[in-house]
Design a protein around this motif. Structure first.
Motif, PDB file in Angstrom:
ATOM      1  N   TYR A 106      40.108  46.193  38.370  1.00  0.00           N
ATOM      2  CA  TYR A 106      39.246  46.044  37.202  1.00  0.00           C
ATOM      3  C   TYR A 106      37.971  45.324  37.602  1.00  0.00           C
ATOM      4  N   VAL A 107      36.835  45.829  37.136  1.00  0.00           N
ATOM      5  CA  VAL A 107      35.526  45.257  37.431  1.00  0.00           C
ATOM      6  C   VAL A 107      34.968  44.638  36.144  1.00  0.00           C
ATOM      7  N   PHE A 108      34.618  43.357  36.222  1.00  0.00           N
ATOM      8  CA  PHE A 108      34.046  42.634  35.092  1.00  0.00           C
ATOM      9  C   PHE A 108      32.651  42.147  35.463  1.00  0.00           C
ATOM     10  N   SER A 109      31.781  42.075  34.467  1.00  0.00           N
ATOM     11  CA  SER A 109      30.411  41.646  34.705  1.00  0.00           C
ATOM     12  C   SER A 109      29.998  40.651  33.627  1.00  0.00           C
ATOM     13  N   THR A 110      29.088  39.745  34.005  1.00  0.00           N
ATOM     14  CA  THR A 110      28.538  38.790  33.055  1.00  0.00           C
ATOM     15  C   THR A 110      27.019  38.891  33.068  1.00  0.00           C
ATOM     16  N   SER A 111      26.430  38.670  31.942  1.00  0.00           N
ATOM     17  CA  SER A 111      24.974  38.641  31.866  1.00  0.00           C
ATOM     18  C   SER A 111      24.494  37.325  31.252  1.00  0.00           C
ATOM     19  N   ASP A 112      25.427  36.403  31.032  1.00  0.00           N
ATOM     20  CA  ASP A 112      25.072  35.122  30.406  1.00  0.00           C
ATOM     21  C   ASP A 112      25.532  33.933  31.248  1.00  0.00           C
ATOM     22  N   GLY A 113      25.504  34.103  32.556  1.00  0.00           N
ATOM     23  CA  GLY A 113      25.846  32.995  33.441  1.00  0.00           C
ATOM     24  C   GLY A 113      27.315  32.660  33.520  1.00  0.00           C
ATOM     25  N   GLY A 114      28.180  33.567  33.074  1.00  0.00           N
ATOM     26  CA  GLY A 114      29.612  33.344  33.181  1.00  0.00           C
ATOM     27  C   GLY A 114      30.271  32.857  31.907  1.00  0.00           C
ATOM     28  N   ALA A 115      29.515  32.737  30.840  1.00  0.00           N
ATOM     29  CA  ALA A 115      30.117  32.307  29.565  1.00  0.00           C
ATOM     30  C   ALA A 115      31.067  33.380  29.041  1.00  0.00           C
ATOM     31  N   THR A 116      30.724  34.651  29.249  1.00  0.00           N
ATOM     32  CA  THR A 116      31.589  35.761  28.842  1.00  0.00           C
ATOM     33  C   THR A 116      31.529  36.850  29.907  1.00  0.00           C
ATOM     34  N   TYR A 117      32.613  37.614  30.011  1.00  0.00           N
ATOM     35  CA  TYR A 117      32.685  38.750  30.935  1.00  0.00           C
ATOM     36  C   TYR A 117      33.119  39.989  30.164  1.00  0.00           C
ATOM     37  N   VAL A 118      32.582  41.132  30.554  1.00  0.00           N
ATOM     38  CA  VAL A 118      32.905  42.408  29.939  1.00  0.00           C
ATOM     39  C   VAL A 118      33.450  43.335  31.022  1.00  0.00           C
ATOM     40  N   GLN A 119      34.544  44.046  30.715  1.00  0.00           N
ATOM     41  CA  GLN A 119      35.077  45.004  31.678  1.00  0.00           C
ATOM     42  C   GLN A 119      34.101  46.170  31.796  1.00  0.00           C
TER      43      GLN A 119
ATOM     44  N   ALA B 110      37.847  38.695  43.591  1.00  0.00           N
ATOM     45  CA  ALA B 110      36.678  38.515  44.429  1.00  0.00           C
ATOM     46  C   ALA B 110      35.451  38.484  43.534  1.00  0.00           C
ATOM     47  N   ILE B 111      34.449  37.705  43.931  1.00  0.00           N
ATOM     48  CA  ILE B 111      33.257  37.517  43.117  1.00  0.00           C
ATOM     49  C   ILE B 111      32.009  37.755  43.957  1.00  0.00           C
ATOM     50  N   ALA B 112      31.029  38.447  43.373  1.00  0.00           N
ATOM     51  CA  ALA B 112      29.707  38.595  43.970  1.00  0.00           C
ATOM     52  C   ALA B 112      28.687  38.542  42.838  1.00  0.00           C
ATOM     53  N   GLY B 113      27.856  37.517  42.845  1.00  0.00           N
ATOM     54  CA  GLY B 113      26.870  37.371  41.779  1.00  0.00           C
ATOM     55  C   GLY B 113      27.558  37.278  40.435  1.00  0.00           C
ATOM     56  N   GLY B 114      27.193  38.169  39.513  1.00  0.00           N
ATOM     57  CA  GLY B 114      27.786  38.178  38.194  1.00  0.00           C
ATOM     58  C   GLY B 114      28.898  39.185  38.032  1.00  0.00           C
ATOM     59  N   THR B 115      29.494  39.616  39.148  1.00  0.00           N
ATOM     60  CA  THR B 115      30.563  40.623  39.102  1.00  0.00           C
ATOM     61  C   THR B 115      31.852  40.055  39.679  1.00  0.00           C
TER      62      THR B 115
END
Length: 120
Positions: free
Chosen positions: A23-36, A1-6
């Protein structure tokens, strides 16, 4: 499931041999990379109590995540439940509720489908 950058991802056979994890992943660069950012597990998961299938279904809205555990046995074998997690701090999800049916019975698989809108 996706909401915004999560993004939240279920792993139904993870954690204590099968009770499940999310597991929860987040992006701060528009989806180029995700961090757990987090690994969500139920507060009542017992060591050696496999098979709850936490993460079978997932929903996220804002900072609230709802997770189905279709094979939880609180109301009978595979009666099911759903857990609610909230994000009170940037990387600290907390379990805020466990939902079960008042008329729970074996084989119900409560939590097979979950949804959330507006944090409720």
């Amino acid at each position: 499931a996706i909401a915004g950058g999560t993004i939240v991802v279920g792993a139904t056979q993870n954690f204590f041999s099968g009770s499940g994890a999310v597991y929860v992943f987040s992006t701060s660069d528009g989806g180029a990379t995700y961090v757990q950012m987090a690994k969500l597990t139920p507060s009542d998961a017992a060591v050696g109590a496999p098979g709850d299938y936490l993460g079978y279904s997932l929903a996220i809205d804002g900072s609230t995540v709802v997770v189905g555990a279709t094979h939880d046995d609180d109301g009978g074998s595979d009666s099911g439940s759903a857990y609610v997690f909230a994000l009170p701090a940037p990387t600290d999800y907390a379990e805020t509720a466990k939902l079960t049916a008042a008329d729970a019975a074996a084989g119900d698989n409560f939590g097979r489908s979950v949804a959330i809108d507006g944090g409720t």
